[in-house]
Design a protein around this motif. Structure first.
Motif, PDB file in Angstrom:
ATOM      1  N   LYS A   1     -25.493   2.519  50.868  1.00 40.36           N
ATOM      2  CA  LYS A   1     -24.478   1.713  51.189  1.00 40.36           C
ATOM      3  C   LYS A   1     -24.331   0.178  51.504  1.00 40.36           C
ATOM      4  CE  LYS A   1     -23.971   1.426  56.210  1.00 40.36           C
ATOM      5  NZ  LYS A   1     -23.626   2.158  56.838  1.00 40.36           N
ATOM      6  N   PRO A   2     -23.867  -0.519  50.390  1.00 36.08           N
ATOM      7  CA  PRO A   2     -23.916  -2.130  50.466  1.00 36.08           C
ATOM      8  C   PRO A   2     -23.708  -2.652  51.591  1.00 36.08           C
ATOM      9  CG  PRO A   2     -21.909  -1.500  49.625  1.00 36.08           C
ATOM     10  CD  PRO A   2     -22.440  -0.393  50.353  1.00 36.08           C
ATOM     11  N   CYS A   3     -24.125  -4.327  51.971  1.00 36.76           N
ATOM     12  CA  CYS A   3     -24.086  -4.957  53.195  1.00 36.76           C
ATOM     13  C   CYS A   3     -22.994  -6.021  53.112  1.00 36.76           C
ATOM     14  CB  CYS A   3     -24.809  -5.987  52.762  1.00 36.76           C
ATOM     15  SG  CYS A   3     -26.545  -5.204  53.164  1.00 36.76           S
ATOM     16  N   ILE A   4     -21.990  -5.826  51.980  1.00 40.92           N
ATOM     17  CA  ILE A   4     -20.899  -6.440  51.380  1.00 40.92           C
ATOM     18  C   ILE A   4     -19.974  -6.004  50.074  1.00 40.92           C
ATOM     19  CG2 ILE A   4     -22.067  -7.918  50.408  1.00 40.92           C
ATOM     20  CD1 ILE A   4     -19.529 -10.106  52.312  1.00 40.92           C
ATOM     21  N   ILE A   5     -18.678  -5.703  50.240  1.00 36.93           N
ATOM     22  CA  ILE A   5     -18.380  -5.348  48.855  1.00 36.93           C
ATOM     23  C   ILE A   5     -17.238  -6.905  48.386  1.00 36.93           C
ATOM     24  CG2 ILE A   5     -16.562  -3.869  47.904  1.00 36.93           C
ATOM     25  CD1 ILE A   5     -17.642  -2.213  50.055  1.00 36.93           C
ATOM     26  N   LEU A   6     -17.499  -7.184  47.073  1.00 35.40           N
ATOM     27  CA  LEU A   6     -16.008  -7.779  46.641  1.00 35.40           C
ATOM     28  C   LEU A   6     -15.693  -6.686  45.820  1.00 35.40           C
ATOM     29  CD1 LEU A   6     -19.061 -10.863  45.992  1.00 35.40           C
ATOM     30  CD2 LEU A   6     -17.670 -10.211  47.849  1.00 35.40           C
ATOM     31  N   LEU A   7     -14.282  -6.941  46.150  1.00 32.91           N
ATOM     32  CA  LEU A   7     -13.256  -6.092  45.580  1.00 32.91           C
ATOM     33  C   LEU A   7     -11.606  -6.562  45.021  1.00 32.91           C
ATOM     34  CD1 LEU A   7     -12.236  -2.760  45.880  1.00 32.91           C
ATOM     35  CD2 LEU A   7     -11.342  -2.919  48.178  1.00 32.91           C
ATOM     36  N   ASP A   8     -11.872  -6.029  43.952  1.00 28.93           N
ATOM     37  CA  ASP A   8     -10.562  -7.048  43.448  1.00 28.93           C
ATOM     38  C   ASP A   8      -9.712  -5.984  43.424  1.00 28.93           C
ATOM     39  OD1 ASP A   8      -8.807  -7.903  41.605  1.00 28.93           O
ATOM     40  OD2 ASP A   8      -9.479  -6.222  39.988  1.00 28.93           O
ATOM     41  N   VAL A   9      -8.553  -6.354  43.329  1.00 29.95           N
ATOM     42  CA  VAL A   9      -6.905  -5.979  44.156  1.00 29.95           C
ATOM     43  C   VAL A   9      -5.931  -4.819  42.411  1.00 29.95           C
ATOM     44  CG1 VAL A   9      -4.390  -6.335  44.776  1.00 29.95           C
ATOM     45  CG2 VAL A   9      -6.368  -7.745  46.001  1.00 29.95           C
ATOM     46  N   MET A  10      -5.947  -5.395  42.003  1.00 33.50           N
ATOM     47  CA  MET A  10      -5.533  -4.665  41.024  1.00 33.50           C
ATOM     48  C   MET A  10      -6.959  -3.677  40.193  1.00 33.50           C
ATOM     49  SD  MET A  10      -2.402  -5.449  41.330  1.00 33.50           S
ATOM     50  CE  MET A  10      -1.661  -4.706  39.904  1.00 33.50           C
ATOM     51  N   MET A  11      -6.488  -2.084  39.824  1.00 28.42           N
ATOM     52  CA  MET A  11      -7.145  -1.515  39.040  1.00 28.42           C
ATOM     53  C   MET A  11      -6.770  -0.639  38.798  1.00 28.42           C
ATOM     54  SD  MET A  11     -11.447  -1.635  41.119  1.00 28.42           S
ATOM     55  CE  MET A  11     -10.876  -1.270  42.499  1.00 28.42           C
TER      56      MET A  11
END
Length: 325
Positions: A52-62
């Motif tokens: 489990k990560p502390c934080i996620i950077l997530l792209d919208v378009m995948m």
């Protein structure tokens, strides 16, 4: 594929199908975070379940699962709902932001990416994560018996002191089927009424007395939950914070704060001065202490309250509930 850095750093997961964006973000964060990445939603879910990560950077378009759907899935699962998610997006309309916030996103980083802005947004979210963890540790080590309940008395959190007190001394209160209950009719009505009052808008604090089997009186303080002490999982409804103490102990508001955090009289005086807006040097001059002595007291205050700097300490103590009755 992972970028290997020391394992004691906060874990940051990048989810983006664009190699250029992944490389840029990894370059920005690799010195301060343990960075890994996934190139699609399914891969991200598998990685998150393992570590489990502390934080996620997530792209919208995948291509397979878009960012919105992945966010929805993570926020609907108890094991991942508290992980802050920052969307990486070129879509910056109000409608896009509203949609992401409704799903539980913590923040946005817009393309083209500014390294300085990206670092600050991630740092702020990581700080919130650790502060919540430190608050949990601090509450469990408080010198006071306390618990957190919702408007129906359902227990969200109870510290060790409270559980020991209910088990060994106080028989007029109990936790049954996950709910705080009073064992006498009169106390039951009053307890329910005061919990309702503390969780209404605007909230109202109250106190009541309850007797144990030896006819010893105990004070039960019921007050709105301060935001800095929140340990709950995105609960939208107001919560009540309940403290229990021996009725023979009469505390002023400041003394109550000292009891909560097990502060010495000297530490309590420093805390009072800081909350009143004085600087450490002003306090030292006022009471005739050396700055080394005040720094030592501050160091102890940080340790006992699980804070790291003066601003965090003042924020925590300022939001400790007023419990005078």
């Amino acid at each position: 594929m992972s970028i290997v850095v020391p394992s004691d750093l906060p874990r940051l997961l990048i989810v983006d199908d664009n190699p250029t964006i992944v490389h840029l973000l990894a370059t920005i964060f690799t010195d301060e975070y343990s960075v890994s990445f996934a190139t699609n939603g399914q891969q991200a879910l598998e990685m998150i379940s393992k570590e489990k990560p502390c934080i996620i950077l997530l792209d919208v378009m995948m291509p397979d699962i878009d960012g919105y759907e992945l966010c929805r899935q993570l926020k609907s699962h108890p094991q991942t709902e508290n992980i802050p998610i920052i969307f990486i997006t070129a879509k910056s309309t109000t409608e896009d932001e509203i949609q992401a916030l409704k799903l539980g996103a913590a923040d946005f980083i817009t393309k083209p990416i500014s390294p300085a802005v990206a670092k600050m947004r991630v740092k702020n979210q990581i700080k919130n994560v650790y502060f919540q963890k430190f608050s949990a540790i601090a509450i469990d080590s408080l010198a006071f018996a306390m618990l957190i309940v919702d408007s129906q008395g359902k227990v969200n959190y109870a510290n060790t002191h409270l559980l020991e007190l209910l088990d060994e001394k106080i028989k007029g209160l109990a936790i049954k089927n996950g709910q705080l209950v009073a064992t006498t009719f009169n106390c039951k009505e009053k307890l329910n009424e005061f919990i309702q009052a503390a969780t209404q808008i605007p909230p109202v604090k109250n106190a009541m007395f309850i007797n144990d089997n030896n006819n010893q009186a105990w004070q039960v303080f019921i007050t709105p939950l301060p935001p800095t002490l929140s340990l709950t999982n995105h609960v939208s409804s107001p919560l009540a914070l309940i403290f229990i103490s021996n009725a023979n102990e009469n505390f002023s508001e400041l003394e109550m704060i000292g009891k909560l955090y097990d502060l010495s009289p000297a530490e309590l005086r420093v805390a009072s001065a800081l909350v009143a807006g004085k600087s450490p040097s002003e306090y030292a001059d006022e009471v005739g202490l050396t700055m080394n002595t005040v720094r030592t007291q501050l160091k102890s205050l940080y340790s006992k309250t699980y804070t790291h700097r003066q601003s965090e300490l003042v924020a925590l103590l300022s939001k400790t509930p007023p419990l005078k009755v």
